[in-house]
Design an enzyme around this catalytic site. Structure first.
Site, PDB file in Angstrom:
ATOM      1  N   GLU A  42       1.583  -0.455  -4.913  1.00  0.00           N
ATOM      2  CA  GLU A  42       0.547   0.483  -5.324  1.00  0.00           C
ATOM      3  C   GLU A  42       1.170   1.832  -5.654  1.00  0.00           C
ATOM      4  O   GLU A  42       1.562   2.589  -4.762  1.00  0.00           O
ATOM      5  CB  GLU A  42      -0.492   0.655  -4.210  1.00  0.00           C
ATOM      6  CG  GLU A  42      -1.702   1.417  -4.710  1.00  0.00           C
ATOM      7  CD  GLU A  42      -2.215   2.451  -3.745  1.00  0.00           C
ATOM      8  OE1 GLU A  42      -3.311   2.965  -3.967  1.00  0.00           O
ATOM      9  OE2 GLU A  42      -1.510   2.761  -2.764  1.00  0.00           O
ATOM     10  N   ASP A  92       0.831  -1.195   0.000  1.00  0.00           N
ATOM     11  CA  ASP A  92       0.000   0.000   0.000  1.00  0.00           C
ATOM     12  C   ASP A  92       0.872   1.254   0.000  1.00  0.00           C
ATOM     13  O   ASP A  92       1.925   1.290   0.640  1.00  0.00           O
ATOM     14  CB  ASP A  92      -0.877  -0.021   1.265  1.00  0.00           C
ATOM     15  CG  ASP A  92      -1.738   1.222   1.408  1.00  0.00           C
ATOM     16  OD1 ASP A  92      -2.717   1.335   0.655  1.00  0.00           O
ATOM     17  OD2 ASP A  92      -1.426   2.071   2.278  1.00  0.00           O
TER      18      ASP A  92
HETATM   19  C1  LM2 Z   1      -3.727   3.914  -0.105  1.00  0.00           C
HETATM   20  N1  LM2 Z   1      -3.011   3.924  -1.131  1.00  0.00           N
HETATM   21  O1  LM2 Z   1      -1.917   4.657  -1.263  1.00  0.00           O
HETATM   22  C2  LM2 Z   1      -4.990   3.150   0.046  1.00  0.00           C
HETATM   23  O2  LM2 Z   1      -5.309   2.443  -1.112  1.00  0.00           O
HETATM   24  C3  LM2 Z   1      -6.030   4.110   0.509  1.00  0.00           C
HETATM   25  O3  LM2 Z   1      -7.283   3.462   0.601  1.00  0.00           O
HETATM   26  C4  LM2 Z   1      -5.572   4.713   1.832  1.00  0.00           C
HETATM   27  O4  LM2 Z   1      -6.387   5.805   2.215  1.00  0.00           O
HETATM   28  C5  LM2 Z   1      -4.173   5.314   1.738  1.00  0.00           C
HETATM   29  N2  LM2 Z   1      -3.300   4.677   0.870  1.00  0.00           N
HETATM   30  C6  LM2 Z   1      -3.511   5.275   3.091  1.00  0.00           C
HETATM   31  O5  LM2 Z   1      -3.247   3.935   3.445  1.00  0.00           O
HETATM   32  C7  LM2 Z   1      -7.536   5.490   2.958  1.00  0.00           C
HETATM   33  C8  LM2 Z   1      -8.600   6.515   2.630  1.00  0.00           C
HETATM   34  C9  LM2 Z   1      -8.309   7.839   3.319  1.00  0.00           C
HETATM   35  C10 LM2 Z   1      -8.107   7.630   4.806  1.00  0.00           C
HETATM   36  C11 LM2 Z   1      -6.894   6.688   4.943  1.00  0.00           C
HETATM   37  C12 LM2 Z   1      -6.523   6.404   6.375  1.00  0.00           C
HETATM   38  O6  LM2 Z   1      -8.657   6.702   1.202  1.00  0.00           O
HETATM   39  O7  LM2 Z   1      -9.466   8.700   3.134  1.00  0.00           O
HETATM   40  O8  LM2 Z   1      -7.861   8.856   5.458  1.00  0.00           O
HETATM   41  O9  LM2 Z   1      -7.226   5.422   4.333  1.00  0.00           O
HETATM   42  O10 LM2 Z   1      -7.582   5.812   7.077  1.00  0.00           O
HETATM   43  C13 LM2 Z   1      -8.616   9.099   6.653  1.00  0.00           C
HETATM   44  C14 LM2 Z   1      -9.576  10.282   6.465  1.00  0.00           C
HETATM   45  C15 LM2 Z   1      -8.780  11.549   6.212  1.00  0.00           C
HETATM   46  C16 LM2 Z   1      -7.818  11.797   7.362  1.00  0.00           C
HETATM   47  C17 LM2 Z   1      -6.945  10.568   7.569  1.00  0.00           C
HETATM   48  C18 LM2 Z   1      -6.062  10.704   8.785  1.00  0.00           C
HETATM   49  O11 LM2 Z   1     -10.420   9.981   5.343  1.00  0.00           O
HETATM   50  O12 LM2 Z   1      -9.687  12.640   6.093  1.00  0.00           O
HETATM   51  O13 LM2 Z   1      -6.948  12.892   7.022  1.00  0.00           O
HETATM   52  O14 LM2 Z   1      -7.758   9.390   7.747  1.00  0.00           O
HETATM   53  O15 LM2 Z   1      -6.812  10.919   9.942  1.00  0.00           O
HETATM   54  C19 LM2 Z   1      -6.891  13.996   7.899  1.00  0.00           C
END
Ligand code: LM2
Ligand code: CA
Length: 526
Positions: free
Chosen positions: A236, A198
């Protein structure tokens, strides 16, 4: 005697997004029978629990420890049992989604009850009465990535991802590298066969190369893998214009094994042509030489590419996805996904028929999409909704074709997995035909010119009736794009295609459907 050839290799994986280990273990019988090679499973280690956000799927992308005791998918015994059963009983490998670029944001208590303090105190695991931790020394300074400009590699790789929220590990340090290697090896020793890395784009390629080089060989004790087998690794790396951390930085070879890269440009091209966006049609694949073995259309070499129509991110507007309108819910950015129904089905038939890359089938759950647009862009306000659950973050058992979409069980997609296996060594295409719009046909052909399979895709609103040169030997073939066919069977409960002595077949296709036959679906010799 039947003229069926044995499948020389299996190459297709399926992402069972957010499935529980017990459900995956049960599904492996089906996957094995259809010829799936491997499963990408959700991150198995302890992760953040975001109750106030309604237990979103993305909490699992925030690691708390490297313990496999209790993720939302289940506990360690269930994980081990899944790995064991899938491979030993059904010949299906497990690839783990490995989150090694960063740790959980903020402070909290993880899914197994471990408390952590963002970027300063994570108790990773206890081993030999020593406690292993990440402290503030193990993280880069916080900085966010400014995606609005041409972004230098250093910024992409050392700054914190997800809007600057996720503490970025010093993957260049020995301490961090060693912890990650131990984490991955602990799973290899249980029989895991590969990893999705990832956020690989957010790490230096040298860090990943070092980690990969220090992984154990796959298990080779009784019943496991061939001695000396290396883990399958795919990184990725989302291609982005103006970004100085790019797929071609990552297509390395370590200990004789290719480190693959997710080729997002493939899904974009397939989405545009199949959705008829970008003023293109599917004939373009043939007219403009969509890549076969070596690159083309800006893509990496086939031997380094993992390809997919959509993934868990872009199908909901995360990652490389984005929404363009709230009026038409079917415009989900530039990729096609299950919401597109038959278009999506045909796009997957194409992916599994065309000789490029290692295909990955997405298997999704449904969620209540609600796209809202403002001057700053569009967003699905429900893009975080987790898997079907009891409302307290406990995932329900899988029930296919209800809350769980199970694209991997759609008749055409499942049938094309067998097709893909049987045409592995026929890595070229031949007998190509197209109508200059949305109908195409081609054979899969070996270097010596022998056809092993033939496919026709009709992505038009009208029938396609035509006699095709298939290149295949005379016989009766089961149409695996329209029939639930059991490989090796002499019965075809559905559509049969007769190939005559000169290789021709009359084929009738209704709108938005496909036909596919291969040497493994030859039922009788005439
Ligand atoms: C990836 N690829 O590089 C994954 O495929 C993706 O699904 C992951 O993001 C990302 N890397 C980090 O592993 C997901 C999602 C984000 C989410 C993160 C962390 O797309 O929206 O972020 O996981 O859970 C979330 C909140 C965001 C916040 C963050 C930190 O949506 O608003 O940012 O957590 O608290 C302040
Ligand atoms: Ca990083």
């Amino acid at each position: 005697a039947y003229a069926q050839s044995q499948p020389p290799a299996k190459n297709v994986m399926v992402h069972l997004f957010e499935w529980k280990w017990t459900d995956i273990e049960a599904e492996c019988a089906y996957l094995g029978e259809k010829g799936y090679n491997a499963i990408q499973v959700s991150p198995p280690n302890e992760h953040a629990v975001k109750a106030s956000d309604g237990y979103p799927w993305w909490q699992r992308y925030q690691p708390v420890t490297y313990e496999l005791d209790k993720s939302r998918s289940g506990n360690l015994d269930q994980f081990k049992s899944m790995v064991d059963t899938c491979w030993k009983k059904h010949g299906v490998k497990i690839y783990v989604d490995a989150i090694i670029n960063h740790m959980a944001a903020g402070d909290g208590i993880g899914s197994a009850g471990t408390s952590y303090k963002g970027a300063s105190d994570y108790t990773l695991y206890d081993k030999d009465s020593t406690t292993y931790k990440y402290s503030n020394l193990d993280f880069h300074n916080q900085c966010g990535i400014n995606w609005d400009e041409d972004v230098p590699a250093r910024e992409i790789r050392d700054c914190w991802v997800a809007g600057g929220g996720l503490p970025d590990l010093k993957t260049e340090s020995d301490w961090v590298r060693t912890r990650i290697i131990e984490f991955l090896n602990s799973m290899i020793n249980m029989g895991v066969a590969g990893f999705r890395i990832d956020a690989a784009k957010h790490m230096n390629p040298e860090d990943i190369t070092y980690i990969a080089a220090n992984l154990n060989d796959l298990r080779s004790d009784e019943g496991w893998f061939y001695p000396g087998s290396r883990p399958f690794i795919f990184q990725e790396v989302i291609f982005g214009y103006g970004q100085d951390s790019k797929p071609s930085d990552y297509d390395n070879t370590v200990k004789g094994s290719n480190l693959n890269v997710t080729e997002f440009r493939y899904g974009t091209a397939v989405g545009q042509k199949f959705r008829n966006d970008d003023s293109g049609t599917i004939s373009d694949f043939i007219k403009y030489n969509f890549p076969v073995a070596s690159g083309g259309w800006g893509m990496l070499d086939s031997a380094f590419s993992v390809v997919f129509t959509d993934n868990h991110d872009n199908q909901r507007g995360h990652g490389s996805g984005y929404w363009t309108s709230e009026d038409d819910n079917s415009i989900g950015g530039i990729v096609t996904h299950f919401y597109d129904g038959r278009i999506y089905n045909l796009a997957n038939v194409f992916m599994l028929a065309w000789p490029y890359g290692t295909p990955k089938v997405m298997s999704s759950y449904n969620w209540p999409r609600d796209v809202r647009c403002s001057p700053s862009g569009c967003k699905d306000v429900n893009d975080g909704v987790g898997p079907p659950s009891d409302g307290s973050g406990n995932t329900k058992n899988v029930a296919c074709f209800k809350d769980w979409v199970c694209e991997h069980r759609w008749t055409s997609i499942a049938g094309m997995v067998g097709f893909n296996n049987y045409v592995q060594d026929a890595w070229n295409i031949g007998n190509t035909w197209h109508n200059d719009r949305n109908q195409i046909a081609f054979s899969r052909v070996t270097p010596t010119g022998a056809a092993k399979g033939f496919v026709i895709i009709n992505r038009e609103g009208y029938d396609l009736n035509r006699s095709f040169q298939t290149g295949l030997p005379e016989g009766r073939y089961c149409d695996v794009a329209r029939t639930d066919y059991t490989l090796g069977s002499t019965k075809c409960d559905g559509s049969v295609i007769d190939v005559d002595r000169s290789g021709f077949a009359n084929i009738q296709l209704s709108p938005m459907s496909a036909s596919a036959i291969h040497m493994g679906s030859l039922m009788t010799e005439t």
